[in-house]
Structure formats: C-alpha cells, structure tokens
Design a protein around this motif. Structure first.
Motif, PDB file in Angstrom:
ATOM      1  N   UNK A 145       0.810  -1.223   0.000  1.00  0.00           N
ATOM      2  CA  UNK A 145       0.000   0.000   0.000  1.00  0.00           C
ATOM      3  C   UNK A 145       0.841   1.270   0.000  1.00  0.00           C
ATOM      4  N   UNK A 146       1.997   1.182   0.639  1.00  0.00           N
ATOM      5  CA  UNK A 146       2.840   2.368   0.794  1.00  0.00           C
ATOM      6  C   UNK A 146       4.166   2.176   0.068  1.00  0.00           C
ATOM      7  N   UNK A 147       4.664   3.243  -0.574  1.00  0.00           N
ATOM      8  CA  UNK A 147       6.001   3.102  -1.161  1.00  0.00           C
ATOM      9  C   UNK A 147       7.070   3.124  -0.065  1.00  0.00           C
ATOM     10  N   UNK A 148       8.264   2.708  -0.412  1.00  0.00           N
ATOM     11  CA  UNK A 148       9.386   2.897   0.497  1.00  0.00           C
ATOM     12  C   UNK A 148      10.485   3.645  -0.249  1.00  0.00           C
ATOM     13  N   UNK A 149      11.556   3.969   0.465  1.00  0.00           N
ATOM     14  CA  UNK A 149      12.631   4.742  -0.175  1.00  0.00           C
ATOM     15  C   UNK A 149      13.637   3.815  -0.828  1.00  0.00           C
ATOM     16  N   UNK A 150      14.053   4.169  -2.018  1.00  0.00           N
ATOM     17  CA  UNK A 150      15.156   3.463  -2.674  1.00  0.00           C
ATOM     18  C   UNK A 150      16.292   4.472  -2.806  1.00  0.00           C
ATOM     19  N   UNK A 151      17.383   4.190  -2.111  1.00  0.00           N
ATOM     20  CA  UNK A 151      18.495   5.140  -2.114  1.00  0.00           C
ATOM     21  C   UNK A 151      19.574   4.693  -3.092  1.00  0.00           C
ATOM     22  N   UNK A 152      19.762   5.469  -4.136  1.00  0.00           N
ATOM     23  CA  UNK A 152      20.844   5.216  -5.086  1.00  0.00           C
ATOM     24  C   UNK A 152      22.001   6.150  -4.708  1.00  0.00           C
ATOM     25  N   UNK A 153      23.114   6.037  -5.405  1.00  0.00           N
ATOM     26  CA  UNK A 153      24.282   6.828  -5.035  1.00  0.00           C
ATOM     27  C   UNK A 153      24.030   8.337  -5.106  1.00  0.00           C
ATOM     28  N   UNK A 154      23.300   8.769  -6.141  1.00  0.00           N
ATOM     29  CA  UNK A 154      23.134  10.203  -6.358  1.00  0.00           C
ATOM     30  C   UNK A 154      21.734  10.718  -6.086  1.00  0.00           C
ATOM     31  N   UNK A 155      20.789   9.817  -5.825  1.00  0.00           N
ATOM     32  CA  UNK A 155      19.383  10.232  -5.770  1.00  0.00           C
ATOM     33  C   UNK A 155      18.581   9.226  -4.946  1.00  0.00           C
ATOM     34  N   UNK A 183      20.135  16.196 -11.457  1.00  0.00           N
ATOM     35  CA  UNK A 183      20.617  15.141 -10.540  1.00  0.00           C
ATOM     36  C   UNK A 183      20.643  13.794 -11.276  1.00  0.00           C
ATOM     37  N   UNK A 184      19.646  13.590 -12.119  1.00  0.00           N
ATOM     38  CA  UNK A 184      19.564  12.305 -12.834  1.00  0.00           C
ATOM     39  C   UNK A 184      20.645  12.150 -13.907  1.00  0.00           C
ATOM     40  N   UNK A 185      21.270  13.258 -14.301  1.00  0.00           N
ATOM     41  CA  UNK A 185      22.420  13.153 -15.226  1.00  0.00           C
ATOM     42  C   UNK A 185      23.671  12.638 -14.499  1.00  0.00           C
ATOM     43  N   UNK A 186      23.680  12.854 -13.169  1.00  0.00           N
ATOM     44  CA  UNK A 186      24.912  12.613 -12.408  1.00  0.00           C
ATOM     45  C   UNK A 186      25.553  11.222 -12.577  1.00  0.00           C
ATOM     46  N   UNK A 187      24.772  10.137 -12.457  1.00  0.00           N
ATOM     47  CA  UNK A 187      25.427   8.822 -12.545  1.00  0.00           C
ATOM     48  C   UNK A 187      26.237   8.653 -13.839  1.00  0.00           C
ATOM     49  N   UNK A 188      25.652   9.066 -14.967  1.00  0.00           N
ATOM     50  CA  UNK A 188      26.374   8.899 -16.237  1.00  0.00           C
ATOM     51  C   UNK A 188      27.493   9.920 -16.376  1.00  0.00           C
ATOM     52  N   UNK A 189      27.240  11.124 -15.911  1.00  0.00           N
ATOM     53  CA  UNK A 189      28.248  12.169 -16.006  1.00  0.00           C
ATOM     54  C   UNK A 189      29.503  11.739 -15.256  1.00  0.00           C
ATOM     55  N   UNK A 190      29.303  11.214 -14.071  1.00  0.00           N
ATOM     56  CA  UNK A 190      30.469  10.819 -13.286  1.00  0.00           C
ATOM     57  C   UNK A 190      31.128   9.559 -13.871  1.00  0.00           C
ATOM     58  N   UNK A 191      30.330   8.618 -14.384  1.00  0.00           N
ATOM     59  CA  UNK A 191      30.933   7.406 -14.976  1.00  0.00           C
ATOM     60  C   UNK A 191      31.728   7.732 -16.235  1.00  0.00           C
TER      61      UNK A 191
END
Ligand SMILES: C=C(O[C@H]1C=CC=C(C(=O)O)[C@@H]1O)C(=O)O
Ligand SMILES: [Mg+2]
Length: 458
Positions: free
Chosen positions: A329-339, A444-452
């Motif tokens: 019923x409820x979402x939870x948090x998914x923590x990725x490196x940048x977001x 922020x969503x560009x970050x993972x690819x930008x850094x890789x």
C-alpha cells in the motif's frame, strides 16, 4: 583450451544443407571476470553487449553477432520480434544440458521509446527494435558461469573467435585490462534548457481532468578529449551504481549505456516482477541530512501523486494477466548513489502463460516514463518534447529460448558516439510541478552517467 574444444561444432553438427540455428553450452570451471572478457574482445567493438542485474544474480557478456533481429517503425513491433525469434528457434538444435534461465540462445537488445516519434539522425545506428543473438555469450547465473556458442547456417567462422577468446582467458595476463585513464571533458551543453523549462510550464497548464501526468525528458551533450571506451565506463558504473541494472549495447561506432534502478519486467516461469519507481529527491550531505530528505520525499504530496499514477497503472496491468499479485500500500525509499526515489515492488503469478514481450507491450511506457493516462501522455510527449529519445526510457534486456527474460527501463543512460556523449534524463510532470525544480531534478539524474564518463569527480 579444453573448454573451448567442447564448444566447437564438429562433423555432422556442421554439415548443414539448410539454415538453422545450432547452439552449444558448456559450464566454465574456472571463474572468469566478464568485464575483462568484454574488454579483451575489443576487436568486436560494435558487436558486444554487457548486462548485470541489480543483485548481481545475472551477468552477461555477448561477443559478436550470430543473427540480428532488427526493424524500424512497425505497428506490431513486439509481435514481430516474437515471430522472428520463434522462426529462428523452430528447427534449431540446442545442446544445453542446463535448465537455468539465461543459459543457451538468447536475444539481447532494446526498443525505441516511441517508434512513432519522428526520428533524428542521433539514433541512426539503432533500430526501433534492436536485438541480436550473440555469437558467443558468457552468462553468470547465481554465481555459476556458462558459455553459449550460437551458429547459424553453415557459417564456420566462429572456430577462430572461440579459440582466440579462450586463448586470451588462458594467458590470464593482467586481469585489469580495462583502461581507466581519465578522459578530459572539453565541453558540455544543456540542449534547449530554457525552452525545456517553458515546455514544462506549458504542459502543467494542460494537465487537468483527462491528462494527469506527463514525463518530459531532456538531453545534455558532452565532448571529451579522447574517444570514450565502453569498458572504462562500464567499470565505473559497476563500481559506483551498485544496486542498478548496468547495461551496454554497442552498435557500429555507437554505444547505448547506463545504470538503471528501474525494472520494467522480469519473467521466470509463471512468476512476474515489476517495480513502480517515481518521485525523487537528492541524497544528503551526511546521514542526518539524508534521512530528513528521505522523510521529506515520503511525505511530499506532489511526489506521492507522481508515484501513485505508476502504481495505479501497473496494478491494472497486473489485474489483466495475473491470478494473484502483491503491491504494498505504501512506497518505500530506494536510495541510489546520487538520488533517492519512492519505490513500490510488484510481484505476481501469471494467469496463463504470457511471453516477456507481451508483458512489455502491456506495461511500456508506465507512467514513470510516459505519463497518465498512457495514450494521452504519449501523444503529448510526441508533440511537445524537443528530443529524440531513441532507446532512452524504453525496455532494454534479454529473453531466452525458453521464454524467460528480464527488461529494465533504460534511464540514467547515455548514447556514446566516439568522443561525444548524449545524456538523457526526464521527470514526472504533475499539476503541482515547478519547471525550475524539475530542471534541477533532471540535473541530478544526469549525475550517474556524467560521473561514470569522467565529466565530474566522484
Ligand atoms: C525519467 C526518469 O526517471 C523516472 C524514474 C524515477 C523517478 C522519476 C521522477 O521522479 O520523475 C521518473 O519518473 C529518468 O531518470 O530519466
Ligand atoms: Mg519526479
């Protein structure tokens, strides 16, 4: 060498008067690093793929092409791939003593987000349905490693390929063959940045009783000093984006690559798995800050609404094909490196057998990449978005000859073209969206690819 001999098709196995597919599988006794194998076979650049699931339970490296299944702009794009794959498998001779999903002949590839959108030449090297059966495929499933060799018709040129591949493995030289020298970023352009913000504000005005959510995406183009190597970027993604699908699909001189946290669908027998992922906030500077940002996201009505449209749509899709399914019923948090994201997992049991491709057709695009309701949102994107999404935001993954498969949604991704790269990121626009905030979210969503890619430290 012992192992490679076992893979060669010999004698009557090669005596082919008709064109059929012949496949053979062996198990690898000595554990290998598939990224090293991928990197060692750079003479096959343009004909390689790589895949890792978030939990690492499946890892694939495909080298060379046995058969392509590719087409542009068809109405029945999923059915067409399905039909061609079945035709290829009909009458095939598959020597595979293992029952494991992902072992044996398998297609790898992806679809365009929207084959009906006018194409630009950005994606010239990719078709709307862009799949192939690799010549040699290394698969690691739950820690066990296998090699599948696929040969179509009387082509016998694989002998050398397999031998060369195994010779390199046996030399066991330096295992760190991935060249990770830094590549200097010379230029970075946000494509149509201001226009994009205006478009977001205009689309907000269009939202109301019928159209409730539209995902709008944008592009950033980077120029580097030297050509970008797939393996170096893959290595960075594997090291930094731990609980992501890491994928790379090379075609000609281009490579579509990324690290996505989002599963579209996984099918294992009658079990199906999907994910609702929408609603985002930055990571904190420290633990306390991170926790409070997480709580802010969990309690933010705009993000909860944005997330809920995805849940509603996937729930009604599951109702159509599942005998039972579970969606918390409820979402939870998914923590990725940048977001961090709002995340709701979905599991179900199929009512009757359904192919992976039919499940993709049912789901893609979910409101995490399209909007709500689906048809109206796609129309709006087609009309308003100044971007050729190509394979971005679309299903990417694999399907094996037994009907198992897994597809991610290809976000947090980039199209590499020699020393340049296009990065893509989108965000869910709902009635309470603010263009400036959405622009920041996509940054922020560009970050993972930008850094890789080496565009930014860390
Ligand atoms: C469209 C993207 O993210 C989607 C997935 C998670 C969160 C999203 C959001 O909060 O807007 C997007 O719906 C992207 O990363 O390009
Ligand atoms: Mg959002």
């Amino acid at each position: 060498m012992k192992e490679s001999k076992g893979l060669l098709l010999e004698g009557s196995e090669l005596n082919t008067s008709t064109s059929i597919l012949r496949s053979k599988v062996i198990k690898l006794e000595q554990k290998q690093d598939f990224l090293t194998i991928f990197a060692q076979n750079d003479q096959y650049k343009g004909k390689r793929f790589f895949w890792k699931s978030p939990d690492g339970a499946s890892v694939f490296a495909g080298i060379g092409i046995c058969k392509m299944l590719q087409s542009n702009g068809m109405e029945q794009i999923y059915e067409e791939v399905e039909k061609e794959w079945q035709e290829l498998l009909d009458g095939s001779e598959i020597n595979n003593p293992f029952q494991t999903a992902g072992v044996g002949p398998m297609l790898f590839g992806g679809f365009s987000f929207d084959p009906k959108k006018t194409r630009t030449n950005l994606w010239d090297n990719f078709k709307d349905a862009h799949f192939y059966l690799p010549a040699i495929m290394f698969s690691e499933i739950d820690g066990e490693q296998y090699v599948t060799v696929n040969q179509y018709g009387d082509r016998n040129d694989l002998v050398e390929v397999i031998q060369a591949c195994f010779e390199k493995l046996e030399k066991n030289e330096d295992t760190s063959t991935v060249n990770t020298h830094s590549n200097k970023l010379l230029d970075s352009k946000e494509i149509n940045g201001d226009q994009w913000k205006r478009m977001v504000s205009e689309v907000v005005q269009d939202l109301g009783q019928s159209l409730k959510k539209v995902v709008l995406a944008r592009e950033s183009r980077l120029v580097f000093e030297q050509d970008i190597t797939t393996e170096a970027v893959l290595e960075n993604l594997l090291n930094r984006q731990k609980n992501s699908y890491v994928f790379a699909l090379e075609s000609g001189k281009d490579c579509f690559i990324g690290a996505s946290p989002e599963r579209l669908v996984k099918k294992a027998g009658k079990q199906v798995f999907s994910v609702c992922l929408a609603g985002s906030i930055a990571r904190g500077m420290n633990e306390e800050d991170d926790e409070s940002l997480g709580q802010e996201l969990m309690n933010d009505p705009k993000n909860r609404v944005e997330h809920d449209y995805v849940v509603q749509m996937i729930r009604s899709a599951m109702e159509k094909v599942c005998s039972t399914f579970e969606i918390p019923d409820e979402p939870r948090l998914l923590k990725m490196r940048d977001i961090q994201h709002l995340y709701t997992p979905v599991t179900g049991t199929l009512l009757k057998s359904a192919s992976v491709l039919s499940l993709i057709e049912l789901l893609h695009p979910t409101p995490a990449l399209g909007g709500y309701p689906q048809a109206l949102a796609i129309e709006k994107i087609r009309e308003a978005e100044m971007l050729d999404r190509g394979l971005y935001g679309a299903p990417i993954g694999w399907l094996d000859y037994r009907g198992n498969g897994e597809f991610a949604v290809s976000i947090r991704s980039a199209l590499i073209q020699k020393n340049e790269a296009s990065l893509f990121a989108g965000c869910g626009v709902v009635k309470d969206s603010d263009a400036e905030m959405e622009f920041k979210e996509t940054a922020i969503k560009f970050k993972p690819m930008l850094s890789a890619l080496g565009g930014q430290l860390g």
